[in-house]
Design an enzyme around this catalytic site. Structure first.
Site, PDB file in Angstrom:
ATOM      1  N   LYS A   1       0.803  -1.229   0.000  1.00  0.00           N
ATOM      2  CA  LYS A   1       0.000   0.000   0.000  1.00  0.00           C
ATOM      3  C   LYS A   1       0.833   1.274   0.000  1.00  0.00           C
ATOM      4  O   LYS A   1       0.412   2.284  -0.584  1.00  0.00           O
ATOM      5  CB  LYS A   1      -0.968   0.008   1.181  1.00  0.00           C
TER       6      LYS A   1
ATOM      7  N   ARG B   1      -7.446  -0.157  17.527  1.00  0.00           N
ATOM      8  CA  ARG B   1      -7.880   0.127  16.168  1.00  0.00           C
ATOM      9  C   ARG B   1      -8.923  -0.933  15.846  1.00  0.00           C
ATOM     10  O   ARG B   1      -9.910  -1.057  16.546  1.00  0.00           O
ATOM     11  CB  ARG B   1      -6.696   0.171  15.189  1.00  0.00           C
TER      12      ARG B   1
END
Length: 360
Positions: free
Chosen positions: A38, A133
């Site tokens: 990414k 998260r």
């Protein structure tokens, strides 16, 4: 060949060497590696370098990137890192073989989409072990795995966690054991093998290298340590890797001697911030052809150690070049090594050309 600045050079042979070093380390400990693309926007040359280095999977957070990886001929299983959006269920099962998940609503939609495509989609159930998260809380994991196991379009492959991305929580034997214990409880309750235990990301490598990674952890999702050769806990060089895998070039469009503190009453800058300026007297300064629209300006390191990044606006990078090794002038190109945030921004910017450089 001459390129319009700014441009980003990438060195696939160096990335491949980094990947091989880290993948070999993981494989020696029985750990599969999902190599993460990414930060380079899934650049196909980078992805093929990771594949050639022995990665077991290719991973990315964006479905469009995973689709392009498939179109570029990547044969490895594709792992979607970000939790799937319910609206993207069909795209997820079409463009990834495995996804990370934490909620039953989305899992049901993925199952329906997979059945419509006449396939089974692999899922890894994420557990929050403290970084706050993504991930279900450990005491809710059994119920979720039981429910997921009943969905005909899915294969529950294992469980995972994420650390050091949001809360900065460092991987440890204790939080890895929490993941292992949660997996074992789910195994007992469901009878599923749940073979994959995905313990985290590049931040897990120090735990592995010092011999404290529990043997049950058999999967990691690694990006920055490979791509930039960094220990992500302190950004020091990771042993056996190179840090010159990417170089940014920007052209100088102004050079002059100016005060080091702005003159006049000051308010906020263009981004709503305020800066404390150190009065260093009159200094030689330069402006380059890149700014905060394209890069994290405080995340780049000039290759010339005598140059200092002062800051930037949308389209201007402002430098102190008083102590530069050469007498810089308008039209010169300056080079910089990017950190993770800077590379991420440049990779996704259409205004920064990407140039592949092959080592001879």
């Amino acid at each position: 060949m001459t390129y319009t600045t700014p441009y980003l050079e990438l060195y696939p042979e160096r990335i491949k060497a980094n990947a091989k070093s880290i993948i070999d380390l993981c494989h020696r400990h029985g750990i599969q590696v999902a190599a993460v693309t990414k930060v380079t926007a899934a650049h196909d040359v980078v992805a093929h370098a990771l594949e050639d280095a022995g990665a077991d999977m290719i991973a990315d957070s964006r479905i469009t990137n995973l689709r392009s990886l498939g179109e570029s001929g990547i044969a490895l299983p594709r792992l979607l890192l970000r939790l799937p959006a319910p609206s993207e269920a069909q795209m997820v099962v079409r463009n990834s073989e495995i996804s990370l998940n934490s909620g039953l609503h989305t899992l049901k939609l993925l199952s329906e989409a997979a059945l419509a495509e006449k396939i089974r989609h692999g899922v890894i159930i994420m557990v929050d072990v403290g970084d706050l998260r993504e991930g279900i809380w450990p005491d809710q994991a059994v119920d979720l795995v039981k429910a997921a196991a009943r969905l005909e379009g899915l294969e529950v492959l294992g469980m995972g966690c994420n650390l050091a991305c949001y809360g900065g929580v460092i991987p440890s034997e204790a939080n890895m054991q929490k993941l292992i214990d949660t997996r074992n409880q789910c195994r007992k309750a469901t009878g599923l093998p749940l073979d994959i235990l995905s313990g985290g990301n590049s931040a897990n490598l120090p735990l592995l290298a010092c011999g404290q990674m529990p043997a049950e952890i058999n999967h990691l999702r690694i990006g920055e340590a490979i791509i930039l050769g960094r220990n992500v806990l302190d950004r020091s060089p990771w042993p056996g890797t190179r840090q010159d895998t990417f170089r940014l070039f920007a052209e100088i469009i102004e050079v002059g001697r100016k005060p080091s503190v702005p003159i006049g009453e000051r308010g906020q800058d263009a981004f709503g911030g305020t800066t404390d300026f150190e009065d260093r007297g009159i200094r030689k300064r330069a402006i380059c052809t890149i700014g905060r629209q394209d890069v994290v300006v405080d995340g780049i390191e000039p290759e010339d150690k005598g140059i200092t990044v002062l800051g930037g606006s949308s389209d201007h990078l402002i430098l102190d070049v008083e102590d530069a090794a050469t007498d810089v002038k308008v039209g010169d190109e300056l080079s910089f090594f990017p950190g993770y945030g800077a590379l991420l921004a440049m990779s996704t910017s259409p205004y920064v050309a990407k140039v592949v450089v092959r080592d001879k």
